[in-house]
Design a protein around this motif. Structure first.
Motif, mmCIF file in Angstrom:
data_model
loop_
_atom_site.group_PDB
_atom_site.id
_atom_site.type_symbol
_atom_site.label_atom_id
_atom_site.label_comp_id
_atom_site.label_asym_id
_atom_site.label_seq_id
_atom_site.Cartn_x
_atom_site.Cartn_y
_atom_site.Cartn_z
ATOM 1 N N MET A 1 -27.299 50.602 34.111
ATOM 2 C CA MET A 1 -26.697 49.625 34.908
ATOM 3 C C MET A 1 -26.841 48.260 34.414
ATOM 4 O O MET A 1 -28.108 47.855 33.993
ATOM 5 N N LEU A 2 -25.814 47.513 34.360
ATOM 6 C CA LEU A 2 -25.967 46.087 33.808
ATOM 7 C C LEU A 2 -26.211 45.134 34.996
ATOM 8 O O LEU A 2 -25.493 44.941 35.907
ATOM 9 N N VAL A 3 -27.433 44.448 35.092
ATOM 10 C CA VAL A 3 -27.612 43.293 36.301
ATOM 11 C C VAL A 3 -27.530 41.911 35.680
ATOM 12 O O VAL A 3 -28.327 41.562 34.784
ATOM 13 N N LEU A 4 -26.895 41.191 36.537
ATOM 14 C CA LEU A 4 -26.533 39.396 36.244
ATOM 15 C C LEU A 4 -27.535 38.961 36.875
ATOM 16 O O LEU A 4 -27.722 38.923 38.203
ATOM 17 N N GLY A 5 -28.280 37.896 36.327
ATOM 18 C CA GLY A 5 -29.314 37.282 36.973
ATOM 19 C C GLY A 5 -28.806 35.674 36.881
ATOM 20 O O GLY A 5 -28.498 35.227 35.832
ATOM 21 N N ILE A 6 -28.810 34.962 38.060
ATOM 22 C CA ILE A 6 -28.734 33.704 37.993
ATOM 23 C C ILE A 6 -29.551 32.911 38.746
ATOM 24 O O ILE A 6 -30.413 33.214 39.601
ATOM 25 N N ASP A 7 -30.170 31.631 37.970
ATOM 26 C CA ASP A 7 -31.344 30.775 38.491
ATOM 27 C C ASP A 7 -30.608 29.168 38.205
ATOM 28 O O ASP A 7 -30.475 28.806 37.152
ATOM 29 N N THR A 8 -30.930 28.599 39.621
ATOM 30 C CA THR A 8 -30.255 27.170 39.581
ATOM 31 C C THR A 8 -31.379 26.447 40.538
ATOM 32 O O THR A 8 -31.200 25.834 41.260
ATOM 33 N N SER A 9 -32.556 26.844 40.331
ATOM 34 C CA SER A 9 -33.641 26.604 41.430
ATOM 35 C C SER A 9 -33.957 25.056 41.252
ATOM 36 O O SER A 9 -34.559 24.418 42.140
ATOM 37 N N CYS A 10 -33.871 24.489 39.909
ATOM 38 C CA CYS A 10 -34.436 22.992 39.798
ATOM 39 C C CYS A 10 -33.427 22.382 38.794
ATOM 40 O O CYS A 10 -32.281 22.172 39.035
ATOM 41 N N ASP A 11 -33.570 22.222 37.603
ATOM 42 C CA ASP A 11 -32.955 21.390 36.656
ATOM 43 C C ASP A 11 -32.424 22.174 35.353
ATOM 44 O O ASP A 11 -31.938 21.774 34.310
ATOM 45 N N ASP A 12 -32.589 23.474 35.479
ATOM 46 C CA ASP A 12 -32.008 24.514 34.302
ATOM 47 C C ASP A 12 -30.927 25.512 34.949
ATOM 48 O O ASP A 12 -31.224 26.161 35.909
ATOM 49 N N THR A 13 -29.607 25.491 34.328
ATOM 50 C CA THR A 13 -28.632 26.348 34.786
ATOM 51 C C THR A 13 -28.685 27.713 34.041
ATOM 52 O O THR A 13 -28.461 27.692 32.759
ATOM 53 N N GLY A 14 -29.410 28.751 34.449
ATOM 54 C CA GLY A 14 -29.644 29.952 33.811
ATOM 55 C C GLY A 14 -28.842 31.141 34.177
ATOM 56 O O GLY A 14 -28.780 31.618 35.410
ATOM 57 N N VAL A 15 -28.197 31.794 33.170
ATOM 58 C CA VAL A 15 -27.493 33.381 33.659
ATOM 59 C C VAL A 15 -27.912 34.126 32.580
ATOM 60 O O VAL A 15 -27.866 33.784 31.176
ATOM 61 N N GLY A 16 -28.486 35.371 32.967
ATOM 62 C CA GLY A 16 -28.959 36.382 31.985
ATOM 63 C C GLY A 16 -28.272 37.672 32.446
ATOM 64 O O GLY A 16 -27.955 38.059 33.590
ATOM 65 N N VAL A 17 -28.241 38.694 31.314
ATOM 66 C CA VAL A 17 -27.990 40.045 31.802
ATOM 67 C C VAL A 17 -28.853 40.962 31.316
ATOM 68 O O VAL A 17 -29.363 40.688 29.891
ATOM 69 N N VAL A 18 -29.348 41.853 31.884
ATOM 70 C CA VAL A 18 -30.112 43.063 31.351
ATOM 71 C C VAL A 18 -29.760 44.437 31.738
ATOM 72 O O VAL A 18 -28.814 44.664 32.791
ATOM 73 N N GLU A 19 -30.094 45.354 30.873
ATOM 74 C CA GLU A 19 -29.881 46.558 31.223
ATOM 75 C C GLU A 19 -30.859 47.472 31.558
ATOM 76 O O GLU A 19 -31.883 47.364 31.211
#
Length: 331
Positions: A1-19
């Motif tokens: 399964m591919l899981v997409l993760g999003i973090d915009t909690s402060c001043d970094d726009t982060g998007v990641g994908v893990v298997e």
């Protein structure tokens, strides 16, 4: 399964994908982060500007992450996004974006705790088996957790005032070393004398496992006004801050009988801190490259852990929250 993760909690726009594989193992397939620079003009994060930057950048960061992972959006199996703690306006951008993807693709959504993401960032390098201690040390957090089992956290200690990363930022600013303060202090410290200024270790002799950096920050200000060289100030401040974090964490590990310690968050990238922890004799785990500071891959890792533990989909009705305690177990 591919899981997409999003973090915009402060001043970094982060998007990641893990298997996430059937045997429970995980691999980071992509981790893309857009770090906002507009805040350097203010010496700290401006919440409204952070929210606007997230709105403007999240589509592009999403596209870059999928390209790095070599997958299309239709191949995703689940979405995780940070719901808190953090700046509410900033959080809402990633949270709503993740919920929209989940509903549009018809895949599960997981509202994820930011600090849990930091802890699971270490799972990118090796498998984590509770129980263990976890020190999350960043610009907004200095928390020490006893991880009793997957998803069960007891708060052992925390800062009474400033977070360690915040203190690094403020000392760097008053010394004219720039922003963000962590890398600036670390670089300047290489040229300074760590014994030049006799700072005292905060809360020395305490029976508990708390931290405090407000007094150390004030002492640094007084040393600066007295004419201390920026390099000596950086080296002396870093040495005492590192000593406080290491001594308190190691004492907690010994008292609680924990042999493994996870150290994560932006301050965990500090080379002096890493070296000091490695010399303690404990099994110390750090996040992999690019996973110390806020990022989407760590949120995807936490989402994968929730799926692996059978926690199921949750969070579609959750809103963004500035204050969200992670601890859910009391001794």
């Amino acid at each position: 399964m591919l899981v997409l993760g999003i973090d915009t909690s402060c001043d970094d726009t982060g998007v990641g994908v893990v298997e996430l594989r059937p045997d429970g193992s995980v691999t980071v397939r992509a981790n893309r982060v857009w770090s906002q620079t507009v805040h350097a003009n203010y010496g700290g994060v401006m919440p409204e500007l952070a929210s606007r930057e997230h709105v403007e950048r999240i589509d592009a960061v999403m596209e870059d992450a999928l390209a790095e992972a070599g997958v299309g959006v239709g191949e995703l199996g689940a979405v995780a996004a940070t719901s808190g703690p953090g700046l509410v306006g900033a959080l809402l951008v990633g949270l709503m974006y993740g919920k929209g993807l989940s509903q549009g693709l018809g895949i599960p959504f997981h509202a994820t705790h930011h600090l849990e993401g930091h802890i699971y960032a270490a799972a990118s390098e090796t498998e984590l088996q509770p129980p263990y201690l976890a020190l999350v040390v960043s610009g907004g957090h200095t928390h020490l957790f006893d991880v009793l089992s997957e998803g069960q956290y007891e708060l052992v200690g925390a800062t009474r005032d400033d977070a360690a990363g915040e203190a690094f930022d403020k000392v760097a600013r008053l010394s004219g070393l720039g922003y963000p303060g962590g890398p600036a202090i670390a670089e300047a410290a290489k040229l300074g004398d760590p014994k030049a200024i006799p700072f005292k270790v905060p809360l020395a002799g305490q029976k508990g496992y708390e931290f405090s950096f407000s007094g150390l920050k004030t002492a640094a200000l007084l040393a600066h006004r007295a004419g201390a060289k920026p390099e000596d100030l950086a080296a002396s401040f870093q040495a005492v801050a590192v000593k406080s974090l290491v001594q308190t964490s190691v004492r907690a590990a010994n008292d609680l009988g924990r042999n493994t310690l996870v150290v994560s968050g932006g301050v965990a990238a500090n080379a002096a801190l890493r070296e000091a922890f490695v010399q303690t004799g404990l099994r110390v785990l750090f996040p992999g490259k690019g996973l110390n500071t806020d990022n989407g891959a760590m949120i995807a890792l936490a989402g994968a852990a929730a799926i692996r533990a059978g926690r199921g989909e949750h969070g579609l009705s959750d809103g963004a929250t500035a204050y969200a305690p992670l601890a859910n177990v009391e001794r």
